[in-house]
Write a protein that holds these residues in place. Sequence first.
Motif, PDB file in Angstrom:
ATOM      1  N   LEU A   1      -9.213 -22.031 -29.364  1.00  0.00           N
ATOM      2  CA  LEU A   1      -8.817 -21.182 -30.490  1.00  0.00           C
ATOM      3  C   LEU A   1      -9.910 -20.185 -30.846  1.00  0.00           C
ATOM      4  O   LEU A   1      -9.654 -19.000 -31.042  1.00  0.00           O
ATOM      5  CB  LEU A   1      -8.501 -22.055 -31.710  1.00  0.00           C
ATOM      6  N   ILE A   2     -11.150 -20.686 -30.941  1.00  0.00           N
ATOM      7  CA  ILE A   2     -12.282 -19.823 -31.294  1.00  0.00           C
ATOM      8  C   ILE A   2     -12.500 -18.753 -30.229  1.00  0.00           C
ATOM      9  O   ILE A   2     -12.798 -17.601 -30.541  1.00  0.00           O
ATOM     10  CB  ILE A   2     -13.556 -20.676 -31.482  1.00  0.00           C
ATOM     11  N   GLY A   3     -12.296 -19.142 -28.956  1.00  0.00           N
ATOM     12  CA  GLY A   3     -12.429 -18.163 -27.869  1.00  0.00           C
ATOM     13  C   GLY A   3     -11.398 -17.064 -27.980  1.00  0.00           C
ATOM     14  O   GLY A   3     -11.704 -15.880 -27.765  1.00  0.00           O
ATOM     15  N   GLU A   4     -10.168 -17.435 -28.343  1.00  0.00           N
ATOM     16  CA  GLU A   4      -9.098 -16.448 -28.506  1.00  0.00           C
ATOM     17  C   GLU A   4      -9.378 -15.542 -29.703  1.00  0.00           C
ATOM     18  O   GLU A   4      -9.147 -14.329 -29.641  1.00  0.00           O
ATOM     19  CB  GLU A   4      -7.762 -17.162 -28.685  1.00  0.00           C
ATOM     20  N   ILE A   5      -9.876 -16.120 -30.796  1.00  0.00           N
ATOM     21  CA  ILE A   5     -10.228 -15.324 -31.981  1.00  0.00           C
ATOM     22  C   ILE A   5     -11.325 -14.323 -31.636  1.00  0.00           C
ATOM     23  O   ILE A   5     -11.278 -13.155 -32.048  1.00  0.00           O
ATOM     24  CB  ILE A   5     -10.688 -16.253 -33.129  1.00  0.00           C
ATOM     25  N   LYS A   6     -12.299 -14.771 -30.851  1.00  0.00           N
ATOM     26  CA  LYS A   6     -13.392 -13.889 -30.434  1.00  0.00           C
ATOM     27  C   LYS A   6     -12.862 -12.734 -29.585  1.00  0.00           C
ATOM     28  O   LYS A   6     -13.256 -11.580 -29.771  1.00  0.00           O
ATOM     29  CB  LYS A   6     -14.433 -14.682 -29.648  1.00  0.00           C
ATOM     30  N   ASN A   7     -11.932 -13.029 -28.663  1.00  0.00           N
ATOM     31  CA  ASN A   7     -11.360 -11.980 -27.811  1.00  0.00           C
ATOM     32  C   ASN A   7     -10.611 -10.944 -28.641  1.00  0.00           C
ATOM     33  O   ASN A   7     -10.707  -9.741 -28.388  1.00  0.00           O
ATOM     34  CB  ASN A   7     -10.415 -12.601 -26.784  1.00  0.00           C
ATOM     35  N   ILE A   8      -9.852 -11.414 -29.643  1.00  0.00           N
ATOM     36  CA  ILE A   8      -9.098 -10.494 -30.499  1.00  0.00           C
ATOM     37  C   ILE A   8     -10.049  -9.635 -31.323  1.00  0.00           C
ATOM     38  O   ILE A   8      -9.825  -8.436 -31.507  1.00  0.00           O
ATOM     39  CB  ILE A   8      -8.146 -11.279 -31.428  1.00  0.00           C
ATOM     40  N   ASN A   9     -11.135 -10.221 -31.812  1.00  0.00           N
ATOM     41  CA  ASN A   9     -12.108  -9.475 -32.611  1.00  0.00           C
ATOM     42  C   ASN A   9     -12.756  -8.351 -31.813  1.00  0.00           C
ATOM     43  O   ASN A   9     -13.219  -7.356 -32.383  1.00  0.00           O
ATOM     44  CB  ASN A   9     -13.192 -10.419 -33.132  1.00  0.00           C
ATOM     45  N   GLU A  10     -12.800  -8.505 -30.504  1.00  0.00           N
ATOM     46  CA  GLU A  10     -13.437  -7.502 -29.656  1.00  0.00           C
ATOM     47  C   GLU A  10     -12.469  -6.381 -29.277  1.00  0.00           C
ATOM     48  O   GLU A  10     -12.861  -5.396 -28.659  1.00  0.00           O
ATOM     49  CB  GLU A  10     -13.993  -8.164 -28.388  1.00  0.00           C
ATOM     50  N   GLN A  11     -11.187  -6.541 -29.639  1.00  0.00           N
ATOM     51  CA  GLN A  11     -10.190  -5.535 -29.334  1.00  0.00           C
ATOM     52  C   GLN A  11     -10.050  -4.538 -30.481  1.00  0.00           C
ATOM     53  O   GLN A  11     -10.564  -4.755 -31.573  1.00  0.00           O
ATOM     54  CB  GLN A  11      -8.830  -6.200 -29.071  1.00  0.00           C
TER      55      GLN A  11
END
Length: 208
Positions: free
Chosen positions: A33-43
């Motif tokens: 979940l945290i990895g996915e949140i991090k990916n979205i934050n970078e978009q």
Amino acid sequence: TLNCECCRAKKSDLDFWLCEQKKGLLPKILEKLIGEIKNINEQKQNEEYNTKLELLNAIAKSFYRYFLISKSRYYCIDCVRSINIYLKEYMQQIMDIAKKVEIDILYFDNEFLFVESEDRYLLKEFISDINNLFPSGIDIFEKGFYERAMFISGKETENITKYALVDNKNKLMIKGFEASKKNIPELVKEVQKQIIKIILVDGNEAKA
């Protein structure tokens, strides 16, 4: 994973301890979940981005509440205690770093950290220092710079329950107010948004 046999010898002063050898089911899910949140934050931010990010954040935060439900499969008061202990330690370390670099913390919760400073280079260094505290995969991201802000606490608590900010392009960020909720009539949301705009953009509290 708590109170495992493999880490019993490393038991702390507390009456429970965390396993350092095995990663449990919930930590594995949270890591994804945290990895996915991090990916979205970078978009690039957009409507779809905000909706998905809010959903993932809500799911991540629900783990803590799940530990508190006595009838749930993973009910665990010691898990809650360990989370609170780590949270308190990280909060104190963040405040120590802020004090060291002379940055004023206005408010922070489990989603956002608001600070006051006119030195953007110093802020980037501050964020870098904070991220060095956290385990791999957990990062604080710069969301924006704001000209004015207001924070409102609850009636029965000193904790901040609502806040609004405006950037140098007069774009508002609103959290906790009816204007930010989806189940509120559009008329009510628009009126409240205009009042917040008068206070933050126009700087006219008397008119509001």
